[in-house]
Design a protein around this motif. Structure first.
Motif, PDB file in Angstrom:
ATOM      1  N   SER A  53       0.826  -1.201   0.000  1.00  0.00           N
ATOM      2  CA  SER A  53       0.000   0.000   0.000  1.00  0.00           C
ATOM      3  C   SER A  53       0.865   1.257   0.000  1.00  0.00           C
ATOM      4  N   GLN A  54       1.951   1.236   0.769  1.00  0.00           N
ATOM      5  CA  GLN A  54       2.859   2.376   0.784  1.00  0.00           C
ATOM      6  C   GLN A  54       3.520   2.566  -0.584  1.00  0.00           C
ATOM      7  N   ALA A  55       3.903   1.464  -1.217  1.00  0.00           N
ATOM      8  CA  ALA A  55       4.513   1.550  -2.551  1.00  0.00           C
ATOM      9  C   ALA A  55       3.508   2.119  -3.555  1.00  0.00           C
ATOM     10  N   GLN A  56       2.239   1.731  -3.433  1.00  0.00           N
ATOM     11  CA  GLN A  56       1.209   2.269  -4.324  1.00  0.00           C
ATOM     12  C   GLN A  56       1.043   3.776  -4.115  1.00  0.00           C
ATOM     13  N   ALA A  57       1.112   4.226  -2.862  1.00  0.00           N
ATOM     14  CA  ALA A  57       0.973   5.658  -2.568  1.00  0.00           C
ATOM     15  C   ALA A  57       2.133   6.451  -3.167  1.00  0.00           C
ATOM     16  N   ASN A 366       1.038  -4.507 -11.232  1.00  0.00           N
ATOM     17  CA  ASN A 366       1.698  -5.543 -10.423  1.00  0.00           C
ATOM     18  C   ASN A 366       1.374  -5.368  -8.951  1.00  0.00           C
ATOM     19  N   TYR A 367       1.393  -4.104  -8.494  1.00  0.00           N
ATOM     20  CA  TYR A 367       1.054  -3.843  -7.087  1.00  0.00           C
ATOM     21  C   TYR A 367      -0.384  -4.249  -6.801  1.00  0.00           C
ATOM     22  N   ALA A 368      -1.283  -3.897  -7.728  1.00  0.00           N
ATOM     23  CA  ALA A 368      -2.690  -4.233  -7.525  1.00  0.00           C
ATOM     24  C   ALA A 368      -2.891  -5.746  -7.489  1.00  0.00           C
ATOM     25  N   GLN A 369      -2.183  -6.494  -8.340  1.00  0.00           N
ATOM     26  CA  GLN A 369      -2.281  -7.949  -8.343  1.00  0.00           C
ATOM     27  C   GLN A 369      -1.742  -8.536  -7.055  1.00  0.00           C
TER      28      GLN A 369
END
Length: 412
Positions: A53-57, A366-369
């Motif tokens: 989640s932090q990487a997505q942000a 990739n993050y979402a998966q």
């Protein structure tokens, strides 16, 4: 061992509560679509989900930064497009003004049109982004980067370009300084000549490159006139260092050479300069690489406007007109090349932003998966388990009802 009725009741109630708790937790999972509703459901998955989640942000922050960078670069590209059109129009007007058949009134009419182009170019150099920030002021973007200091239009903005972090490993320039665009020329822009404070009628053509392997190629030279009116001479000096103003003799073979007013060709440093007309003592012509001569496009406009708005009623003024327009055409060519080069650089950065967006989009997928694999619910499995829990809770309820109705009085 004797089992009391209270014990049976307690065990039945505990079983019912456990069944109901599991059933409600499964209902929460179905309602939220998440397998991990609370960290206690799967501590390891919950911990990894926080990191993802932090990487997505962070990725989203870079995406927002690229939107800002793209807006700034798109605005700059639009202004540079207009500036290149203005310089092309100016070059066409200077060529038109070079026609020897024009009268002073004709040249003044061209000067009026050229002044409009000049004012337009100043406005473009002082363009803002709509929020009050000047596009070409660098970090000093709170005030006009180009002002009239009394000696012409000069750049007073910052010398550092604004930059923005558009990805984890990419710090991109989101603008260019006005000095790099309007007071610079690209390297290899060719050669330019200009006359000094002359009182004679010498005109020049060139310089042209004849040998770029010459040892003196790339230096600045100055032709100085001497002798007498009946027997004029010229000498060629070379600058010790670029723009130092220190001139020394370019060689004994170029000292006090006879000058023919009908036409004299001067060759030095792999260049050829064609001269014609009657010089006065101490007249001079300087020539060298464009990036060591006048690089301020506004100064070029001011020189051209000055000679077009003044009458060319003497041979000396006619020579000044010819030489100024001749040099201005090369200076405008160099300035136009520089603007086009900067525009190409802006286009390259916009293309790079598209590439980074594409890579970032794949990264977000990739993050979402990964996040889905960690915390999302398998509905098929959950619905099947939901049905099983429902049956189990109903069975527990029925068992409790059966126990509740037991009584010794039923057997008496």
């Amino acid at each position: 061992m004797r089992i009391s009725t209270v014990t049976m009741y307690d065990q039945s109630v505990s079983s019912l509560n456990r069944q109901q708790s599991d059933f409600l937790h499964l209902s929460q999972q179905l309602a939220s679509g998440k397998r991990v509703v609370n960290p206690s459901d799967d501590p390891q998955a919950a911990s990894r989900a926080v990191a993802v989640s932090q990487a997505q942000a962070v990725t989203q922050q870079y995406t927002d930064a690229r939107v800002s960078a793209r807006n700034a670069l798109s605005q700059e590209e639009s202004v540079l497009n207009s500036a290149s059109d203005a310089l092309a129009s100016a070059k066409a007007l200077v060529i038109q003004a070079s026609n020897d058949t024009l009268s002073d009134a004709d040249r003044q009419s061209i000067a009026s049109e050229l002044r409009g182009v000049y004012e337009t170019l100043i406005g473009q150099a002082n363009a803002t982004d709509g929020n009050g920030r000047y596009l070409f002021g660098g970090y000093a973007d709170g005030a006009e980067p180009f002002t009239d200091s009394g000696n012409g239009i000069e750049y007073v903005g910052g010398d550092k370009v604004r930059e923005q972090q558009v990805d984890a490993s990419r710090l991109m320039s989101v603008g260019d300084t006005g000095a790099d665009i309007f007071t610079s020329v690209p390297s290899g822009a060719g050669y330019v000549a200009e006359q000094g404070d002359n009182s004679g009628s010498v005109t020049f053509a060139g310089p042209d490159v004849v040998d770029n392997s010459d040892a003196g190629y790339g230096k600045r030279y100055q032709v100085e006139f001497g002798g007498t009116d009946d027997a004029p001479t010229y000498s060629v000096k070379v600058e010790v260092e670029n723009n130092s103003g220190n001139w020394v003799s370019a060689g004994a073979a170029l000292e006090d050479q006879p000058y023919d007013p009908e036409g004299t060709s001067v060759e030095v440093g792999g260049l050829r300069l064609e001269l014609e007309g009657a010089p006065a003592t101490d007249d001079s012509v300087t020539f060298g690489p464009a990036d060591t001569m006048n690089t301020n496009v506004f100064t070029t406009f001011e020189k051209v406007l000055a000679v077009l708005e003044a009458p060319a009623d003497t041979p000396a003024k006619q020579a000044t007109l010819h030489n100024t327009l001749n040099g201005a055409m090369r200076e405008l060519d160099a300035s136009l090349d520089n603007v086009l080069t900067k525009r190409a650089s802006v286009g390259a950065r916009l293309n790079e932003l598209d590439v980074i967006d594409s890579v970032s989009g794949n990264r977000e997928l990739n993050y979402a998966q990964t996040m889905s694999d960690l915390v999302d619910l398998d509905y098929n499995q959950a619905i099947s388990e939901y049905s099983m829990r429902q049956v189990g809770m109903q069975a527990a309820q029925q068992a409790f009802i059966g126990i509740r109705d037991l009584s010794l009085f039923n057997y008496m």
